[in-house]
Design a protein around this motif. Sequence first.
Motif, mmCIF file in Angstrom:
data_model
loop_
_atom_site.group_PDB
_atom_site.id
_atom_site.type_symbol
_atom_site.label_atom_id
_atom_site.label_comp_id
_atom_site.label_asym_id
_atom_site.label_seq_id
_atom_site.Cartn_x
_atom_site.Cartn_y
_atom_site.Cartn_z
ATOM 1 N N SER A 46 0.838 -1.271 -0.119
ATOM 2 C CA SER A 46 -0.103 0.013 0.091
ATOM 3 C C SER A 46 0.801 1.248 -0.079
ATOM 4 O O SER A 46 0.632 2.160 -0.580
ATOM 5 N N PHE A 47 1.776 1.399 0.807
ATOM 6 C CA PHE A 47 2.749 2.653 0.907
ATOM 7 C C PHE A 47 3.273 2.717 -0.244
ATOM 8 O O PHE A 47 3.366 3.919 -0.830
ATOM 9 N N PHE A 48 3.958 1.839 -0.861
ATOM 10 C CA PHE A 48 4.787 1.986 -2.343
ATOM 11 C C PHE A 48 3.713 2.442 -3.269
ATOM 12 O O PHE A 48 4.122 3.030 -4.192
ATOM 13 N N LYS A 49 2.809 1.805 -3.279
ATOM 14 C CA LYS A 49 1.685 2.066 -4.605
ATOM 15 C C LYS A 49 1.348 3.644 -4.178
ATOM 16 O O LYS A 49 0.994 4.319 -5.213
ATOM 17 N N LYS A 50 0.799 3.968 -3.058
ATOM 18 C CA LYS A 50 0.424 5.405 -2.889
ATOM 19 C C LYS A 50 1.312 6.346 -3.204
ATOM 20 O O LYS A 50 1.276 7.641 -3.702
#
Length: 316
Positions: free
Chosen positions: A119-123
């Motif tokens: 999630s963090f990398f995607k955002k």
Amino acid sequence: MEGQAGIQPQINLNRRASVWKRLKRDKWLYILLLPGLLYFLVFKYAPMWGVLLAFKDYQPFIGFWKSEWVGVEHFRVFFQNPDFFMLLRNTLVLTLYNLLFFFPAPIILALLLNEIHRSFFKKTVQTMIYVPHFISMVIVASMSYVFLTTEGGAVNEMLYTLTGSKVDFLASPDWFRPLIILQTIWKECGWGTIIFLAALAGVDVEQYEAAVVDGASRWRQIWHITLPAIRSTIIILLILRMGTILDNGFEQIYLMMNALNREVAEVFDTYVYALGITQGAFSYSTAVGLFKSVIGVTMVLGTNWLAKKFGQSGLY
């Protein structure tokens, strides 16, 4: 017959009562609709009377109503103008490049982002690719100049170090169209993924689980599940895109155009500006703009008809 004649007015009364009942029930939704409705009425529909300029020899000093009606004279002059086919060619080539390279880019990027599970990398990636959308095209053109100019540009300095020669990207007609497409992809590709990511969010996860059980690879899952799920969204956006087939973005073209690449850079948008604003040919430039609008409506209706002909959902 008398009974049927009495039934019809009763049906009409029931329909009216039903309409008023829905209006009363959903009144706050209709109130929320008002700002958007007023926007389109004031800024989109009200100015449409101005297309009458295309059929007049408009003279600002005597006013609109006293100017002479000339019918389709401006259109005849425009179609007989030697620049017409040059403008049409340049506009359609840029449009074709946009459809081939820019239109699929947000789809491919959305599919890649959809495969990221952290999630963090995607955002973080999403935020980074959204930012260029908010940068002014003036800044984008300035950045292009700084990187590509032959007088100390970073790209040309690197080429000179490696090959001993420089390439005049900004003045070369051969490089104009690739530069425009690259700028468009860099600036708008990330923003264009928003709609496709929203569509991808609605795909049933159980379909992927069933595909995994059947031994389908990630590529097979994308081809047989993901793409069919967003097919209707792709088609609708393609139909809307066809409505702007003769619009290439005035600001971007105008900023990147110069005397050396004008032969491939001049499009309808810059032509209208040059005639209507700098030369005061208001009626003639309005005729050119009306021609563009008619072609856009025709393309939307034609593409929508083809989509429905092949069993796909259209705009209506």
